[in-house]
Motif scaffolding. Structure first.
Motif, PDB file in Angstrom:
ATOM      1  N   UNK A 124      32.708  42.362  34.651  1.00 32.96           N
ATOM      2  CA  UNK A 124      33.592  41.100  35.436  1.00 32.96           C
ATOM      3  C   UNK A 124      32.622  39.699  35.164  1.00 32.96           C
ATOM      4  N   UNK A 125      33.319  38.463  35.149  1.00 34.16           N
ATOM      5  CA  UNK A 125      32.608  37.522  35.052  1.00 34.16           C
ATOM      6  C   UNK A 125      32.314  36.851  36.582  1.00 34.16           C
ATOM      7  N   UNK A 126      31.641  35.947  36.754  1.00 35.69           N
ATOM      8  CA  UNK A 126      31.136  35.366  37.711  1.00 35.69           C
ATOM      9  C   UNK A 126      32.263  34.488  38.343  1.00 35.69           C
ATOM     10  N   UNK A 127      32.502  34.494  39.577  1.00 31.34           N
ATOM     11  CA  UNK A 127      33.653  33.808  40.303  1.00 31.34           C
ATOM     12  C   UNK A 127      33.102  32.540  40.922  1.00 31.34           C
ATOM     13  N   UNK A 128      33.643  31.323  40.588  1.00 29.53           N
ATOM     14  CA  UNK A 128      33.355  30.026  41.440  1.00 29.53           C
ATOM     15  C   UNK A 128      34.414  29.504  42.155  1.00 29.53           C
ATOM     16  N   UNK A 129      34.456  29.663  43.387  1.00 26.62           N
ATOM     17  CA  UNK A 129      35.622  29.546  44.113  1.00 26.62           C
ATOM     18  C   UNK A 129      36.112  27.873  44.007  1.00 26.62           C
ATOM     19  N   UNK A 130      37.384  27.813  43.544  1.00 27.13           N
ATOM     20  CA  UNK A 130      37.877  26.239  43.709  1.00 27.13           C
ATOM     21  C   UNK A 130      38.612  25.929  44.784  1.00 27.13           C
ATOM     22  N   UNK A 131      39.427  27.102  45.355  1.00 23.89           N
ATOM     23  CA  UNK A 131      40.278  26.753  46.320  1.00 23.89           C
ATOM     24  C   UNK A 131      40.406  27.981  47.086  1.00 23.89           C
ATOM     25  N   UNK A 132      40.547  27.839  48.616  1.00 24.16           N
ATOM     26  CA  UNK A 132      40.714  29.033  49.347  1.00 24.16           C
ATOM     27  C   UNK A 132      39.263  29.480  49.886  1.00 24.16           C
ATOM     28  N   UNK A 184      32.044  50.399  56.775  1.00 21.12           N
ATOM     29  CA  UNK A 184      31.318  51.749  56.927  1.00 21.12           C
ATOM     30  C   UNK A 184      32.268  52.894  57.063  1.00 21.12           C
ATOM     31  N   UNK A 185      31.452  53.931  57.305  1.00 21.12           N
ATOM     32  CA  UNK A 185      32.480  55.139  57.149  1.00 21.12           C
ATOM     33  C   UNK A 185      33.558  55.518  58.273  1.00 21.12           C
ATOM     34  N   UNK A 186      33.168  54.400  59.567  1.00 20.72           N
ATOM     35  CA  UNK A 186      34.311  54.793  60.263  1.00 20.72           C
ATOM     36  C   UNK A 186      35.188  54.036  60.131  1.00 20.72           C
ATOM     37  N   UNK A 187      35.183  53.059  59.089  1.00 21.30           N
ATOM     38  CA  UNK A 187      36.103  52.339  58.697  1.00 21.30           C
ATOM     39  C   UNK A 187      36.159  50.766  59.093  1.00 21.30           C
ATOM     40  N   UNK A 188      34.891  50.614  59.978  1.00 21.31           N
ATOM     41  CA  UNK A 188      34.708  49.422  60.364  1.00 21.31           C
ATOM     42  C   UNK A 188      34.249  48.480  59.273  1.00 21.31           C
ATOM     43  N   UNK A 189      34.320  47.102  59.440  1.00 16.35           N
ATOM     44  CA  UNK A 189      34.000  46.323  58.351  1.00 16.35           C
ATOM     45  C   UNK A 189      33.011  45.142  58.855  1.00 16.35           C
ATOM     46  N   UNK A 190      31.825  44.855  58.180  1.00 18.44           N
ATOM     47  CA  UNK A 190      31.138  43.503  58.476  1.00 18.44           C
ATOM     48  C   UNK A 190      31.249  42.651  57.412  1.00 18.44           C
ATOM     49  N   UNK A 191      31.735  41.403  57.661  1.00 18.26           N
ATOM     50  CA  UNK A 191      31.556  40.710  56.775  1.00 18.26           C
ATOM     51  C   UNK A 191      30.091  39.662  56.767  1.00 18.26           C
ATOM     52  N   UNK A 192      29.539  39.690  55.707  1.00 17.09           N
ATOM     53  CA  UNK A 192      28.024  39.270  55.446  1.00 17.09           C
ATOM     54  C   UNK A 192      27.942  37.778  55.043  1.00 17.09           C
ATOM     55  N   UNK A 193      29.209  37.097  54.591  1.00 17.14           N
ATOM     56  CA  UNK A 193      29.022  35.876  54.340  1.00 17.14           C
ATOM     57  C   UNK A 193      30.505  35.243  53.879  1.00 17.14           C
ATOM     58  N   UNK A 194      30.812  34.329  54.443  1.00 15.16           N
ATOM     59  CA  UNK A 194      32.184  33.402  53.886  1.00 15.16           C
ATOM     60  C   UNK A 194      31.680  32.619  52.723  1.00 15.16           C
ATOM     61  N   UNK A 195      32.856  32.691  51.764  1.00  9.80           N
ATOM     62  CA  UNK A 195      32.577  31.824  50.647  1.00  9.80           C
ATOM     63  C   UNK A 195      33.558  30.780  50.439  1.00  9.80           C
ATOM     64  N   UNK A 196      33.189  29.783  50.532  1.00 11.97           N
ATOM     65  CA  UNK A 196      33.919  28.501  50.777  1.00 11.97           C
ATOM     66  C   UNK A 196      34.242  27.929  49.439  1.00 11.97           C
TER      67      UNK A 196
END
Lengths: 239, 239
Positions: B53-61, B69-81
DNA sequence: CGGAAGATTGAGAGTTCTCAATGCCTGTGG
DNA sequence: CCACAGGCATTGAGAACTCTCAATCTTCCG
């Protein structure tokens, strides 16, 4: 001084993943070395405010990066183990948090501008340092996940596994045993909890036969179980 | 395609802090560009398992890096603006977490090996990318501190300040207002709490007159107070 | 207009914190 | 070599914060 250099350059090159034909890089690194320094437990190693300070490569002992809040509480954001850089991010601009020696500490001093120019001349060094930054980032992300979505018991288990694996990778631990020169309060500052609760969590892990702690000696009695508790997957550690 | 390139190169150079005589770098970046791609909300942008895969530079959105995690919960570690790279760390080895589109998303695709060789030839580009990595790291450390040592109200206030400041720096926010295209559940996944409690915290901030929220429009009604609540100090943001 | 996703509210449970007391170990001075 | 002081570890009990479960209301979209 020459011996001093040999003491750290080879392990450092190994950590950087530079093997074989690394002569040019090795010579460049020799030139960034400007001596070594020792610190006492509790001393601030890298005061980020100081632009003239060299970089610190830990040769012996543990350090920690941290931030202090207004109410006086402290959050450790990373442990710095032997072979690691205290202040990689000070190669860039705007580094904000400091590092403190958790034990008596010996560090190699690397001249910052010399390092910058070495980076410019050796793409391989540059790549490796960037990889080091990515490694730090991966550990930080794991911490965020632990802090955000695991309970304290799981988090503690995870951290113990992480420390063991990181130490093992530099031959500072084996057979699921290692020396962890931290007070429970320092551990608590890393885990984002109180020293009291840290104590209780350790007790519970001990009582379940997962670990044993004797002074600063930690043994993972049931590594598989412990990893399961902390949902620890070492993939994120590369070094 | 040429317009596409102009669309992103200048802002990207600005973000990288490369101004003035950046012609060589600009040309190099033109060559790493291999098109753009759009994603729907919920789509995985950068699957770390995929080496091609190439790198992604966000232009919009907006996008987010996360771990599940195993129990299905999710941790966001960063927003990409907009203007940020989704997967800088994939320039190195061993990147582990994925990114998901939080809105419909448009990203410029940058060929990874072309980028690597551009880095090798342009120390200035290399430096700037490393600085980008340090910036990410600083944000992560701030998250660790928030998760570890602040209560949820303070953390929420801090995150709102951070998002506003990050958006403002790319002219996507002003006058203490911005569009935050997140559900409360997504916000909760970033803050390490439940959607229910996120709702209550937002309500409390609203009731105290610190913010107003209308759909996805957020306004910081009392920025100073809010910063005080979150103990927010923008120094750690450089971009 | 209907259905589904998202937001809001209530109530009780659980985890972790705070405050406080006690015990233990280590290094120092006599 | 022993007593003492101070830091560190341990334990108890109640409080606070955040979660879970569940219901209802609102908004968005086909």
């Amino acid at each position: 001084m020459a011996t001093d250099q040999e003491d750290w350059i080879e392990p450092f090159l190994a950590k950087l993943g530079i093997r074989g034909i690394g002569h040019a890089v090795r010579d460049a690194l020799r030139n960034v070395f400007v001596g070594s320094r020792t610190y006492r437990r509790g001393q601030v190693v890298a005061d980020q405010a100081d632009e003239t300070e060299p970089l610190h490569l830990v040769l012996k002992g543990w350090a920690a990066r941290y931030q202090t809040l207004e109410d006086g509480s402290r959050q450790i954001t990373d442990f710095i183990l032997p072979g690691e850089l205290c202040d990689l991010s000070r190669l860039g601009r705007g580094a904000t948090d400091s590092a403190v020696a958790l034990t008596s500490l010996k560090a190699a001093l690397l001249n910052r501008s010399a390092m910058r120019s070495a980076i410019g001349q050796h793409p391989r060094l540059s790549d490796s340092l960037m990889q080091l930054a990515f490694n730090e980032e991966a550990i930080l992300r794991a911490w965020v996940v632990c802090l955000g979505r695991r309970n304290k018991r799981e988090h503690t288990a995870h951290l113990l596994c992480e420390l063991y694996e990181r130490l093992r990778r530099t031959d500072l631990a084996s057979r699921h045993e290692f020396v962890m020169p931290l007070t429970q309060e320092e551990l608590a500052d890393a885990l984002g909890m109180t020293a009291v609760h840290t104590n209780r969590v350790l007790k519970s892990l001990r009582e379940d036969g997962l670990i044993s702690t004797d002074r600063h000696h930690v043994r993972l009695l049931q590594p598989k179980q412990l990893k399961k508790v902390g949902e620890f997957d070492e993939t994120y550690l590369f070094t």
